[in-house]
Design an enzyme around this catalytic site. Sequence first.
Site, PDB file in Angstrom:
ATOM      1  N   GLY A  86      99.329  22.194  66.383  1.00 16.98           N
ATOM      2  CA  GLY A  86      98.049  21.963  67.040  1.00 16.98           C
ATOM      3  C   GLY A  86      98.141  21.677  68.526  1.00 16.98           C
ATOM      4  O   GLY A  86      97.102  21.525  69.192  1.00 16.98           O
ATOM      5  N   LYS A  87      99.344  21.612  69.087  1.00 18.09           N
ATOM      6  CA  LYS A  87      99.486  21.326  70.512  1.00 18.09           C
ATOM      7  C   LYS A  87      99.061  22.530  71.351  1.00 18.09           C
ATOM      8  O   LYS A  87      98.939  23.649  70.857  1.00 18.09           O
ATOM      9  CB  LYS A  87     100.941  20.930  70.830  1.00 18.09           C
ATOM     10  CG  LYS A  87     101.362  19.617  70.165  1.00 18.09           C
ATOM     11  CD  LYS A  87     100.530  18.447  70.671  1.00 18.09           C
ATOM     12  CE  LYS A  87     100.770  17.164  69.895  1.00 18.09           C
ATOM     13  NZ  LYS A  87     102.099  16.609  70.072  1.00 18.09           N
ATOM     14  N   ASN A  88      98.848  22.305  72.644  1.00 23.77           N
ATOM     15  CA  ASN A  88      98.426  23.398  73.526  1.00 23.77           C
ATOM     16  C   ASN A  88      99.414  24.555  73.474  1.00 23.77           C
ATOM     17  O   ASN A  88      99.017  25.717  73.593  1.00 23.77           O
ATOM     18  CB  ASN A  88      98.291  22.897  74.960  1.00 23.77           C
ATOM     19  CG  ASN A  88      97.128  21.946  75.149  1.00 23.77           C
ATOM     20  OD1 ASN A  88      96.699  21.293  74.196  1.00 23.77           O
ATOM     21  ND2 ASN A  88      96.618  21.848  76.353  1.00 23.77           N
ATOM     22  N   LEU A  89     100.696  24.242  73.355  1.00 20.15           N
ATOM     23  CA  LEU A  89     101.727  25.242  73.073  1.00 20.15           C
ATOM     24  C   LEU A  89     102.348  24.834  71.753  1.00 20.15           C
ATOM     25  O   LEU A  89     103.147  23.896  71.703  1.00 20.15           O
ATOM     26  CB  LEU A  89     102.767  25.284  74.193  1.00 20.15           C
ATOM     27  CG  LEU A  89     103.917  26.278  74.002  1.00 20.15           C
ATOM     28  CD1 LEU A  89     103.391  27.711  73.922  1.00 20.15           C
ATOM     29  CD2 LEU A  89     104.954  26.151  75.114  1.00 20.15           C
ATOM     30  N   TYR A 113     104.322  20.821  67.921  1.00 18.48           N
ATOM     31  CA  TYR A 113     103.579  20.760  66.657  1.00 18.48           C
ATOM     32  C   TYR A 113     102.454  21.798  66.726  1.00 18.48           C
ATOM     33  O   TYR A 113     101.895  22.040  67.795  1.00 18.48           O
ATOM     34  CB  TYR A 113     103.029  19.341  66.468  1.00 18.48           C
ATOM     35  CG  TYR A 113     102.373  19.106  65.132  1.00 18.48           C
ATOM     36  CD1 TYR A 113     103.140  18.946  63.983  1.00 18.48           C
ATOM     37  CD2 TYR A 113     100.983  19.050  65.023  1.00 18.48           C
ATOM     38  CE1 TYR A 113     102.535  18.733  62.755  1.00 18.48           C
ATOM     39  CE2 TYR A 113     100.373  18.845  63.789  1.00 18.48           C
ATOM     40  CZ  TYR A 113     101.156  18.686  62.654  1.00 18.48           C
ATOM     41  OH  TYR A 113     100.565  18.490  61.438  1.00 18.48           O
TER      42      TYR A 113
END
Length: 368
Positions: free
Chosen positions: A184-187, A182
């Site tokens: 907004g995730k770190n990746l 998604y």
Amino acid sequence: MIPFLDLKAQYASLKSEIDAAVLGVLASAQYVLGEEVAQFEREFAAYCGTKHAIAVNTGTSALHLALLAAGVGPGDEVVTVPFTFVATASAICYSGATPVFVDVEPVTLTMDPQKLEAAITPRTKAILPVHLYGQMADLDAIMAIADRHGIPVIEDACQAHGAEDKGRRAGSIGVSGCFSFYPGKNLGACGEGGIVVTNDDDHAKTIRMLRDWGQEQRYHHALKGFNYRMDGIQGAILRVKLRHLEDWTEARRAHAKRYSSLLKGSPEVKVPVELEGRRHVYHVYAVRCRDRDALQRHLQAEGIQTGLHYPIPVHLQKAHADLGYKPGDFPVSEAAARNVLSLPIYPEMTARQVEQVAAAMEQEAYVG
């Protein structure tokens, strides 16, 4: 204004790389799966230290297929935690099984191994711990219990890209691990995406078939499958971003260390703890507050965006009232839901912005 997350800044820093990757997919016309997705699968498996990675369209789909590959189905139970995003429980329901909750422990807010064994029944088909906020659950203890009962562990690592426990990457310890991409995730993808990593050849084969209509080969449907395929553009974008993930992770860790140094000793907030031997990747920097709502209003007035992860535990959500849980069943999760507040944290954030957030939290207008 200090935003909670700044995806525009991330894109600006990688614009030429991302644009070239997207244009390459458009030129190739490999819009669904294709070589970019296959290359990303190989690279992400290597990053996690696993034999296989199977890319899908969302983290929820990753959880769903990992459960099915483990043999979870109607009439079964899967043990997980109530303090998580609702997708953890939803994926269990998609498989036809019933979520059974155990409370989290109070330091990391991840599955409490001391409460796990009491939740296991003859119907338990899998254990699904959540690596919350970017720190891994106590998998040594959880795996020991699971092994005694012959139950597979599936890691919900949707918030834990690159997190480690004693040098082992998230997703590589259980029978499989599930990640979300998604935005907004770190990746994060530029849209939706997910992946399952595993060292089990049979699980990998099954998940590959299930994501693509259960096909062994085109038009040969051995299983009742799903349309859970990753598209080629997301695979290409994720390949670009994966090359930067370690630098971004270290930036997050530096910001978290600065926050903790500035806020340590405050009577108003309790900072997150990184346990010895763990590598916390700080997808979320969540403090626990004496008066969370007042602090959130104060920071908003100061031009600082914050988040709530998560204000209502899954067992108290209306959608899951049929499970029969009630307030007071999981006191640690319920207390956390009342007092956690997520502060801005992202790689492009500056040290000065971290200091501004911390300073605002100590202002007399709030604490006095």
